[in-house]
Design a protein around this motif. Sequence first.
Motif, mmCIF file in Angstrom:
data_model
loop_
_atom_site.group_PDB
_atom_site.id
_atom_site.type_symbol
_atom_site.label_atom_id
_atom_site.label_comp_id
_atom_site.label_asym_id
_atom_site.label_seq_id
_atom_site.Cartn_x
_atom_site.Cartn_y
_atom_site.Cartn_z
ATOM 1 N N LEU A 74 0.824 -1.204 0.000
ATOM 2 C CA LEU A 74 0.000 0.000 0.000
ATOM 3 C C LEU A 74 0.862 1.260 0.000
ATOM 4 C CD1 LEU A 74 -2.810 1.267 0.132
ATOM 5 C CD2 LEU A 74 -2.712 1.025 2.618
ATOM 6 N N GLU A 75 1.920 1.258 0.790
ATOM 7 C CA GLU A 75 2.821 2.412 0.834
ATOM 8 C C GLU A 75 3.487 2.639 -0.519
ATOM 9 O OE1 GLU A 75 4.619 5.784 2.214
ATOM 10 O OE2 GLU A 75 2.990 4.635 3.103
ATOM 11 N N ALA A 76 3.912 1.552 -1.159
ATOM 12 C CA ALA A 76 4.519 1.672 -2.489
ATOM 13 C C ALA A 76 3.506 2.222 -3.488
ATOM 14 C CB ALA A 76 5.048 0.320 -2.954
ATOM 15 N N LEU A 77 2.270 1.790 -3.389
ATOM 16 C CA LEU A 77 1.223 2.284 -4.283
ATOM 17 C C LEU A 77 0.954 3.769 -4.034
ATOM 18 C CD1 LEU A 77 -0.780 1.496 -6.482
ATOM 19 C CD2 LEU A 77 -2.381 0.840 -4.695
ATOM 20 N N ARG A 78 0.940 4.181 -2.779
ATOM 21 C CA ARG A 78 0.740 5.607 -2.448
ATOM 22 C C ARG A 78 1.851 6.460 -3.060
ATOM 23 N NH1 ARG A 78 -0.574 4.517 3.765
ATOM 24 N NH2 ARG A 78 -2.805 4.185 3.591
ATOM 25 N N ILE A 79 3.074 6.003 -2.939
ATOM 26 C CA ILE A 79 4.213 6.745 -3.495
ATOM 27 C C ILE A 79 4.089 6.830 -5.012
ATOM 28 C CG2 ILE A 79 6.712 6.648 -3.875
ATOM 29 C CD1 ILE A 79 6.921 5.475 -1.004
ATOM 30 N N ILE A 81 1.370 6.691 -6.860
ATOM 31 C CA ILE A 81 0.270 7.593 -7.210
ATOM 32 C C ILE A 81 0.681 9.049 -7.004
ATOM 33 C CG2 ILE A 81 -2.042 8.337 -6.505
ATOM 34 C CD1 ILE A 81 -2.650 5.345 -6.013
ATOM 35 N N ALA A 82 1.395 9.335 -5.912
ATOM 36 C CA ALA A 82 1.856 10.704 -5.666
ATOM 37 C C ALA A 82 2.808 11.159 -6.771
ATOM 38 C CB ALA A 82 2.543 10.795 -4.307
ATOM 39 N N ARG A 83 3.710 10.274 -7.189
ATOM 40 C CA ARG A 83 4.642 10.618 -8.270
ATOM 41 C C ARG A 83 3.899 10.891 -9.577
ATOM 42 N NH1 ARG A 83 9.327 6.241 -7.063
ATOM 43 N NH2 ARG A 83 10.398 7.451 -5.454
ATOM 44 N N GLU A 84 2.944 10.044 -9.892
ATOM 45 C CA GLU A 84 2.163 10.233 -11.113
ATOM 46 C C GLU A 84 1.398 11.562 -11.068
ATOM 47 O OE1 GLU A 84 -0.355 6.904 -11.992
ATOM 48 O OE2 GLU A 84 1.303 5.481 -11.814
ATOM 49 N N GLY A 85 0.831 11.869 -9.930
ATOM 50 C CA GLY A 85 0.093 13.120 -9.772
ATOM 51 C C GLY A 85 0.987 14.336 -9.921
ATOM 52 N N LEU A 86 2.160 14.274 -9.300
ATOM 53 C CA LEU A 86 3.100 15.392 -9.419
ATOM 54 C C LEU A 86 3.598 15.531 -10.851
ATOM 55 C CD1 LEU A 86 5.182 15.045 -6.143
ATOM 56 C CD2 LEU A 86 3.599 16.883 -6.738
ATOM 57 N N GLY A 87 3.817 14.396 -11.509
ATOM 58 C CA GLY A 87 4.240 14.435 -12.914
ATOM 59 C C GLY A 87 3.180 15.079 -13.792
ATOM 60 N N ALA A 88 1.924 14.740 -13.550
ATOM 61 C CA ALA A 88 0.825 15.329 -14.326
ATOM 62 C C ALA A 88 0.717 16.834 -14.070
ATOM 63 C CB ALA A 88 -0.486 14.629 -13.987
ATOM 64 N N ARG A 89 0.909 17.242 -12.820
ATOM 65 C CA ARG A 89 0.850 18.674 -12.497
ATOM 66 C C ARG A 89 1.990 19.430 -13.173
ATOM 67 N NH1 ARG A 89 -0.062 19.695 -6.230
ATOM 68 N NH2 ARG A 89 -1.201 21.541 -6.899
ATOM 69 N N CYS A 90 3.187 18.844 -13.129
ATOM 70 C CA CYS A 90 4.336 19.490 -13.783
ATOM 71 C C CYS A 90 4.115 19.596 -15.287
ATOM 72 C CB CYS A 90 5.619 18.711 -13.489
ATOM 73 S SG CYS A 90 6.168 18.848 -11.793
ATOM 74 N N GLN A 91 3.575 18.541 -15.883
ATOM 75 C CA GLN A 91 3.298 18.570 -17.308
ATOM 76 C C GLN A 91 2.253 19.634 -17.640
ATOM 77 O OE1 GLN A 91 5.043 16.781 -19.649
ATOM 78 N NE2 GLN A 91 3.979 18.153 -21.056
ATOM 79 N N ALA A 92 1.260 19.773 -16.798
ATOM 80 C CA ALA A 92 0.230 20.793 -17.014
ATOM 81 C C ALA A 92 0.842 22.189 -16.922
ATOM 82 C CB ALA A 92 -0.905 20.632 -15.999
ATOM 83 N N LEU A 93 1.767 22.397 -15.971
ATOM 84 C CA LEU A 93 2.435 23.694 -15.848
ATOM 85 C C LEU A 93 3.280 23.987 -17.077
ATOM 86 C CD1 LEU A 93 3.507 23.702 -12.088
ATOM 87 C CD2 LEU A 93 1.822 25.190 -13.167
ATOM 88 N N ILE A 94 3.962 22.963 -17.597
ATOM 89 C CA ILE A 94 4.776 23.128 -18.805
ATOM 90 C C ILE A 94 3.884 23.472 -19.985
ATOM 91 C CG2 ILE A 94 6.219 21.888 -20.466
ATOM 92 C CD1 ILE A 94 7.362 20.323 -18.041
ATOM 93 N N ASP A 95 2.763 22.783 -20.102
ATOM 94 C CA ASP A 95 1.851 23.022 -21.216
ATOM 95 C C ASP A 95 1.247 24.423 -21.157
ATOM 96 O OD1 ASP A 95 2.352 20.463 -22.096
ATOM 97 O OD2 ASP A 95 0.493 19.609 -21.282
#
Length: 97
Positions: A74-79, A81-95
């Motif tokens: 579960l902890e690995a899954l949380r990490i 998901i957090a990485r994927e979310g941060l990646g999506a936010r960074c990509q949105a900022l770049i776009d």
Amino acid sequence: DLHFSVTLLIKVSKSSKATRDPHSSLVLPSGSTSFTSLPSTNSTAHGTSNTRLLQAQEELHACEAHLASKELELEALRISIAREGLGARCQALIDCG
């Protein structure tokens, strides 16, 4: 009732920790799913009661080990998901520029 059984196992395990030999209890593999019977309250044979208690303690330890492995998953899954979310936010900022 499963909840009652687990509660009873926990109580039995806690009450016997002070008097048992730490080398006497065995931990089953984390994938173990066996369910043994609980000690009978009207059992008159000490050996049978002791055997059932040891089986219940082994099952409890197996459940605890399984739970610990699930918590790690579960902890690995949380990490992840957090990485994927941060990646999506960074990509949105770049776009957005």
